[in-house]
Design an enzyme around this catalytic site. Structure first.
Site, PDB file in Angstrom:
ATOM      1  N   GLU A 226       0.783  -1.233   0.000  1.00 54.12           N
ATOM      2  CA  GLU A 226       0.000   0.000   0.000  1.00 54.12           C
ATOM      3  C   GLU A 226       0.824   1.298   0.000  1.00 54.12           C
ATOM      4  O   GLU A 226       0.596   2.172   0.830  1.00 54.12           O
ATOM      5  CB  GLU A 226      -0.952   0.005   1.209  1.00 54.12           C
ATOM      6  CG  GLU A 226      -1.978  -1.093   1.152  1.00 54.12           C
ATOM      7  CD  GLU A 226      -3.007  -1.012   2.266  1.00 54.12           C
ATOM      8  OE1 GLU A 226      -4.188  -1.047   1.948  1.00 54.12           O
ATOM      9  OE2 GLU A 226      -2.610  -0.931   3.456  1.00 54.12           O
TER      10      GLU A 226
HETATM   11  C1  ACM Z   1      -2.254  -5.196   3.990  1.00 52.44           C
HETATM   12  O1  ACM Z   1      -3.377  -5.560   4.373  1.00 52.44           O
HETATM   13  N1  ACM Z   1      -2.084  -3.967   3.535  1.00 52.44           N
HETATM   14  C2  ACM Z   1      -1.118  -6.077   3.995  1.00 52.44           C
END
Ligand code: ACM
Length: 588
Positions: A226
């Site tokens: 992310e």
């Molecule tokens: C995650 O849930 N961003 C690993």
């Protein structure tokens, strides 16, 4: 009699033999294992077999040959978003041992907190943790505690995103102008390390070198998930670096970063683990991919000759049912089409306890008992899939976990008493027993005010269980009743439940004046009462063979629609779908 061929290593390693045989007969019990680890697993099976009978403890005569399907069976706990104290971690390690999980993945850094002492870079814990961090001595103790239970400890330091707490301490390795401070909000944030600065790798080299010595496990998790790319996009120097190094875009830059960091990890004699974002066509075969976005990336990794671990499907923070987790298989979906050689690259899976909405008080109730179902998925043969059997056994294990000191059951009543502001929370419990927190990431969407890391987790949504056993049992009774199975007996049961729920509201409403925490609960109670009345009406129509008027049907439909639309209380009344089945049957 326990016989072990050969002692396991003091610190467990991936792929060690965990098999055992257990023979129980009238003349005694024999546990044989090639390794100490196998004996530990066999002893847990033995403990599960012990029954309390009128004439004393007893064990059924059995002959068991057992070994795990996957070598990597983990639980991740995020201690970054909410700090989780060591005693809570220890009792969860006890639970892991009981269900034969063998990897504790310790998610130690997040935007909201950097949770480990660094002697080389002390600003990390001093400025990144609000004072809530583990000392290195404590970390060593926890690793020893886990090792004694046959559990590996894999640390994760999330980078280059999810790194605001690092940057609060060392803004010079950030991609933005700063200053940075420990994040209080939830979500995907802009701050990211600057992959274009040599200074970044120098600092990471120092830190990883220090942590590689502290953590004995061969595997080292560097996160990688992310990165929204906003800070990189806003930084002309970063964009110039992408152009001059022919990296094409932010994804190319992240691949460059992952590669540089992986080299540091390798230099420290460790194997890199990362979330599926680090899987790039150019990724080296030596890394391990942990899939959170879906099983397809595991299949893709395997086709590239790269090992993988499944976590998609095992997100226990999302309040899904044990049955849903039980159905997720590391070799299901896309991985099922892999060749046997490729399938061997799939090492197993991990339940992930992300901690936006857990505290030391309620974390056990999010982990257990559902993680026992995931543990079985990772240990037992793929064809063991009987959901009803799983639930029956899961609730037995749940009670055994109580006796180990886990608080998933024992913590419930005190939380309800606090909400009720009374020693008698029995009326609240009747409602709480049939609600569940909203699913997925809805909790943030439905909040009346944006939840932050400073919000107390003291509401009904925090106390209620991710899966209501009462609602599940009620649903089964409705299905049986409508299918004509044990009809009379099921009708009696259904009426008993529905009457309690219908009448509870009148008793609960007067309590609202004693506790502001009940204010958001009051309308739910009224809703449950109306649903229950609707169910009782339906049973009357069905048992008398009478037909309801259209006006009644329309009115019930309104109730059902309302029940499907959770409000700011962020809980769902889980008996609503079964009541709807009764209403529909009555209307036909
Ligand atoms: C995650 O849930 N961003 C690993």
């Amino acid at each position: 009699v326990v016989h072990i061929d050969k002692a396991s290593k003091e610190i467990p390693e991936l792929g060690e033999d965990e098999s055992y045989t257990l023979e129980v007969a009238s003349n005694g019990a024999k546990l044989n294992a090639p390794t100490t680890l196998g004996a530990l697993r066999g002893l847990q099976t033995f403990c599960q077999l012990v029954e309390n009978t009128p004439s004393g403890f007893a064990v059924p005569a059995v002959s068991i040959q057992d070994s795990p399907r996957f070598p990597w069976r983990g639980l991740m706990i995020d201690v970054g978003r909410h700090f989780i104290p060591l005693d809570v971690l220890r009792r969860n390690l006890d639970g892991m041992e009981a269900v034969k999980l063998n990897v504790f993945h310790w998610h130690l850094s997040e935007n909201q907190g950097f949770r480990i002492e660094s002697k080389k870079l002390p600003k990390l814990h001093q400025l990144g943790s609000d004072g809530n961090f583990y000392t290195q001595a404590e970390v060593k103790d926890l690793i020893a505690y886990a090792s004694d239970r046959g559990i590996r400890v894999v640390p994760e330091f999330d980078m280059p995103g999810h790194s605001t707490a690092w940057l609060a301490a060392y803004p010079e390795i950030g991609s933005g102008p700063g200053p940075y401070s420990v994040e209080r909000n939830w979500g995907v944030m802009d701050p990211a390390m600057d992959p274009t600065k040599e200074e970044t790798y120098k600092l990471l080299g120092t830190f990883i070198g220090e942590m590689a010595k502290l953590f004995p496990d061969k595997y080292f998790h560097i996160g990688g998930d992310e990165v929204n790319g906003k800070e990189w996009g806003r930084n002309p120097k970063v964009q110039e670096f992408i152009r001059s190094h022919d990296l094409k875009n932010n994804a190319g830059l992240q691949a460059y970063f992952s590669d540089r960091v992986s080299r540091i990890v390798s230099k420290n004699d460790k194997i890199t683990v990362g979330w599926d974002e680090i899987l790039q066509p150019s990724a080296p075969k030596t890394i391990v991919i942990q899939s959170w976005r879906g099983p397809a990336s595991l299949a893709q990794a395997a086709k590239q000759g790269i090992h993988g671990i499944l976590s998609a499907g095992y997100y226990i923070d999302l309040n899904h049912s044990a049955a849903e987790h039980y159905a997720a298989d590391p070799l299901g979906d896309a991985a099922a089409a892999l060749t046997p050689e490729e399938q061997k690259l799939v090492l197993g899976g991990e339940a992930t306890m992300w901690s936006e909405f857990v505290s030391p008080e309620n974390i056990d109730s999010r982990v257990w008992p559902r993680t026992a179902a995931i543990a079985e998925r990772l240990w037992s043969p793929q064809n063991v899939t009987d959901v009803n059997s799983m639930y029956e056994r899961m609730y037995v294990v749940s009670r055994e976990l109580d006796w180990l000191g886990l608080t998933h059951n024992s913590g419930y009543a005190p939380m309800l008493r606090r909400i009720a502001n009374s020693d008698d929370a029995s009326k609240l419990k009747i409602l709480a027993d049939v609600v569940e927190p909203v699913k997925g990431y809805k909790r943030e969407v439905l909040a009346a005010t944006t939840p932050t890391s400073l919000a107390p987790l003291n509401r009904l949504v925090d106390a209620s269980r991710p899966e209501s056993e009462t609602a599940r049992r009620f649903g089964i009774a409705v299905d049986e009743y409508l299918a004509g199975t044990n009809k009379a007996q099921n009708e009696i049961e259904l009426r008993r439940w529905l009457t309690i729920w219908r009448d509870n509201d009148a008793a609960l409403q007067p309590l609202v004046s004693k506790s502001f925490l009940l204010v958001e609960v009051a309308p739910l109670s009224t809703q449950l009462s109306a649903l229950a009345a609707s169910g009782l009406d339906s049973l009357d129509y069905l048992s008398h063979g009478e037909h309801p008027a259209d006006a009644w049907k329309a009115q019930q439909q309104g109730l059902m629609d309302q029940a499907k639309t959770p409000g700011h209380a962020q809980v769902l009344i889980m008996v609503a779908p079964a009541v709807q089945k009764l209403v529909e049957a009555a209307g036909r």
